[in-house]
Design a protein around this motif. Sequence first.
Motif, mmCIF file in Angstrom:
data_model
loop_
_atom_site.group_PDB
_atom_site.id
_atom_site.type_symbol
_atom_site.label_atom_id
_atom_site.label_comp_id
_atom_site.label_asym_id
_atom_site.label_seq_id
_atom_site.Cartn_x
_atom_site.Cartn_y
_atom_site.Cartn_z
ATOM 1 N N VAL A 95 -5.410 13.094 5.636
ATOM 2 C CA VAL A 95 -4.638 11.830 5.523
ATOM 3 C C VAL A 95 -5.577 10.745 4.485
ATOM 4 O O VAL A 95 -6.686 10.718 4.667
ATOM 5 N N ASP A 96 -4.728 9.713 4.256
ATOM 6 C CA ASP A 96 -5.538 8.743 3.622
ATOM 7 C C ASP A 96 -6.390 8.139 4.311
ATOM 8 O O ASP A 96 -5.930 7.263 5.633
ATOM 9 N N PRO A 97 -7.796 7.941 4.345
ATOM 10 C CA PRO A 97 -8.507 7.290 5.202
ATOM 11 C C PRO A 97 -8.364 5.658 5.065
ATOM 12 O O PRO A 97 -8.841 5.031 6.273
ATOM 13 N N VAL A 98 -8.143 5.141 4.016
ATOM 14 C CA VAL A 98 -8.083 3.705 3.800
ATOM 15 C C VAL A 98 -7.090 2.963 4.897
ATOM 16 O O VAL A 98 -7.921 1.984 5.551
ATOM 17 N N PRO A 99 -5.945 3.162 4.990
ATOM 18 C CA PRO A 99 -5.067 2.525 6.022
ATOM 19 C C PRO A 99 -5.819 2.604 7.541
ATOM 20 O O PRO A 99 -5.722 1.518 8.249
ATOM 21 N N GLN A 100 -6.643 3.536 7.491
ATOM 22 C CA GLN A 100 -7.015 3.516 8.945
ATOM 23 C C GLN A 100 -8.090 2.640 9.359
ATOM 24 O O GLN A 100 -8.244 2.067 10.334
ATOM 25 N N TYR A 124 0.836 -1.164 0.047
ATOM 26 C CA TYR A 124 0.033 -0.021 -0.184
ATOM 27 C C TYR A 124 0.952 1.150 0.089
ATOM 28 O O TYR A 124 0.635 2.272 -0.716
ATOM 29 N N ALA A 125 2.030 1.232 0.646
ATOM 30 C CA ALA A 125 2.884 2.463 0.901
ATOM 31 C C ALA A 125 3.346 2.591 -0.589
ATOM 32 O O ALA A 125 3.754 3.779 -0.825
ATOM 33 N N GLN A 126 3.741 1.462 -1.380
ATOM 34 C CA GLN A 126 4.186 1.922 -2.772
ATOM 35 C C GLN A 126 3.215 2.309 -3.790
ATOM 36 O O GLN A 126 3.574 2.815 -4.582
ATOM 37 N N THR A 127 2.077 1.894 -3.416
ATOM 38 C CA THR A 127 1.112 1.780 -4.588
ATOM 39 C C THR A 127 -0.144 2.482 -4.444
ATOM 40 O O THR A 127 -0.736 3.234 -5.318
ATOM 41 N N GLY A 128 -0.425 2.572 -3.029
ATOM 42 C CA GLY A 128 -1.770 3.456 -2.640
ATOM 43 C C GLY A 128 -2.960 2.788 -3.326
ATOM 44 O O GLY A 128 -4.041 3.328 -3.353
#
Lengths: 228, 487, 154
Positions: free
Chosen positions: C73-78, B176-180
Amino acid sequence: MHKLASLLFAIGLAALLIGLAAQLPLGMTPMVVGQAILEQAPGETGSANIVTSVVLAYRGIDTLGELAILFAAATVAGLVLAPSIHAESRLRAKPRHDAGLVLRAGSDLLFPLLLSVGFYIVLHGHLTPGGGFQGGVVLAAAFFVSFLARPARQPSHVGIVLIEALAGASFIGIGLAALLGGGAFLQPVLDKGTLGQLVSAGSLPLLYLAVGLKVGAELSGLLAHLAE
Amino acid sequence: MNALALPVVLPLLAAFLVRPAGLASGSLARWFGPLVLLLCAGMLVDTALLTHGQPVSANIGGFAPPLGIVFYADSLALLFAIAVPAFALLLWPREAMQAGGDRISALMLLLVGSGTGMALSGDLFNLYVFYELLAVASFGLVASSGSARAWAATVRYLLISGFGSVLALVGVALIYAQTGTLNLAQLSEFAPERLANPLGLAAFACLLIGFGVKAELFPVNAWVPEVYATAPKRVSALLAGVVSKLAILVVLRLILLVFDLPEARQSLLVLGLIGLVSGELAAWRARDLPRMLAFSSIGQLGLLFMAVSIPGVLGLIAALAVALHHLLMKPALFLLAERWSGGLENLAGAGRKAPLAAGLFTLFALSLLGVPPLPGFWAKLVLLLGLGQQDAVLAQAAIFGVLLMAVVEAHYLFRLVGLLYAKTAHGAPPHRMGDLAVASLLGAILVASMPLLPALAQGLGWMAHQASDVAAYRAVTLGSTIPGVAP
Amino acid sequence: MNPPDLITILISGGIGLVAIGAVGMAVSRHLLRLVLALAIAEAGANLLLVLAGYRWDAVAPILTGATVTRPMVDPVPQALVLTAIVIGVGVQALAVALLIRVKEAYGTLDIRELKTRVEQEICGAAGIAPPESANKPGGGQPYPVPVTTSRESA
């Protein structure tokens, strides 16, 4: 020798991960899906808390899987800890005494407070940080505090079974209702209302209520099994 | 195809409801689970007939991927998705039909729901969630035999599986950190640019170890012998037969869509070869039937990992052939081992008491070995052809390893078959009718597939072509047009 | 301290937790400690996952009605971490339930001792002699009496 080898393995693992992390674009990671969700979520779900939109709408089936995992864990704990002859004789040998006056009065005072805080957190999940999982844990804590103060008064197993079944079934039921209505499974339904109001975001608060009750019932069941 | 979600969701719903149903009426709870599974298998077969094997997708929640989660059903996914409820019905535990079996029923339903989800899901994190659900349900089923040694074996299984999950989670974080994104189709677009580097390989290794726990991959298979020796035999059959294939299906999808790198394939080949050699040697040394089958299962799955490592359509055909062969074989062997669980020397002469069971066992042993007219021979032949296609020294060594291990396999299997027909008295209890019936059914399928081999090979080739078509996967999941669906 | 340094610290924290957990799982012999080590490693993995969507110049993804001046911030990882934490809780509770039963049945939680006992039981049930223990002292000496400290027996 064994310890040295595993120590070396762990140091190697950490070095590898650090070396890899140094290459990651951290702090400015690419936002592909996240950016699109941030732009579309308020319009599509009507929830002010975008994490809630992701948890219940965009990735709703993950949340269903998660509820099922909690249910499975509670079921297995019940299966493994089902009272055997051994355990029953031990229970009879050691009668459980209530805690002292201070703890009992404290738990009586805390019980309604914890309940209302729990439901507040569950019902405001689409507006503020929090939601079904966090609120459900507080609900379970309310029941467990009173169980700790009065160990002799067992929580009703039948009640817990019914609540966890109905809460889980209503989560899936809301999803199936959307499917029967011609949409997709777990598609948000009902009126989205005004962004930021308590009654808004369509079916999401209802889903979170089901999640909260389910989490509360599963954790109460798990704790009650472990305490026995 | 919004109804594609139903075969995953209905077993979960039934699992939630089976205990209250048990409070109301015992017989309702007993027949509830099998009926729901029958319904799910029917729906999946219906989907397969309706789409004529053309790939379809369903957006869960009605959000277009990559934002939402998408289910993708091509013929490969449907084949394994149908296998899950079908085998669960065949191997439905006897304990679930007794009084108080509602908990075991619920766990079986959760296992089927999550297994079907793993076959269909097209989202990396969703796969992880279903995999964890599958894991927790299988812990419960292993522990359900109720003996202290089963609990101890489950704890070890849980710890190894938990460690694998942590690694899989780290792998998801790295990706995920690489591609989003987490959508497999979108990942396949980004992969050549963002994941064909050391970070991508590390993420693949983490995911491989994580999902490899259930597939009995080499470094994380220490739980196998204890669990298969202590769990109810029907549960062992389900774990070795179906659950391991689902984990391999995930690895196969990852390597086809996202990590199409030579290094990733090489690591699979090496780990598979180690698994094959260590498993077969341990099976050769084993002194009781359940553990011999457990170790030989490690060896067979090593063979399957080697097949997955072969690039191109030929590799996919080999992987499918080996996987389907093992899917039929292992559950039947575990069912036959139910009453033959003592030491090997105690089995002397057992075949004279139970001719049908011994005959079936001999048939399966010959096919496992790869004796020519039987399907096992063709599966191994395709695998060897695929390995022989490559010039690398590693592939040559792998061919040598496969042939050498076939000799080891022949030695212990023939020794056992010889023991079964020895001229000594034997006092093992007869097999249960249900176990024998299921084993005979699987044996009949195995024999019936022999005259159909040309058609079968053509079908597998078509399936492999479809599964290796990355562009079609992207078009169906991400694109707006859904081809080939008759209204 | 400027924000990028903070990210470095958080990342090394996540990796450190995973490494500590891995060491704990490799070194410990007591099952409860193994479960705790697993919990630590899981916390590290969750931290890494939530950091995958972290941006140091951004705010939490909740609309408050005020005009948004900074990116979110990106909500998906949360959401993913929320799921992963709950899964972890379920698995740990299950592990503890199993440990209670194992302790009741065998009276010990030492993983090597349990492995030997289970092996003996499996062989006993199959009617074959258990294998020679790899930890057995040489020269036909008897096993040493297991040392239990007061901490472990408590």
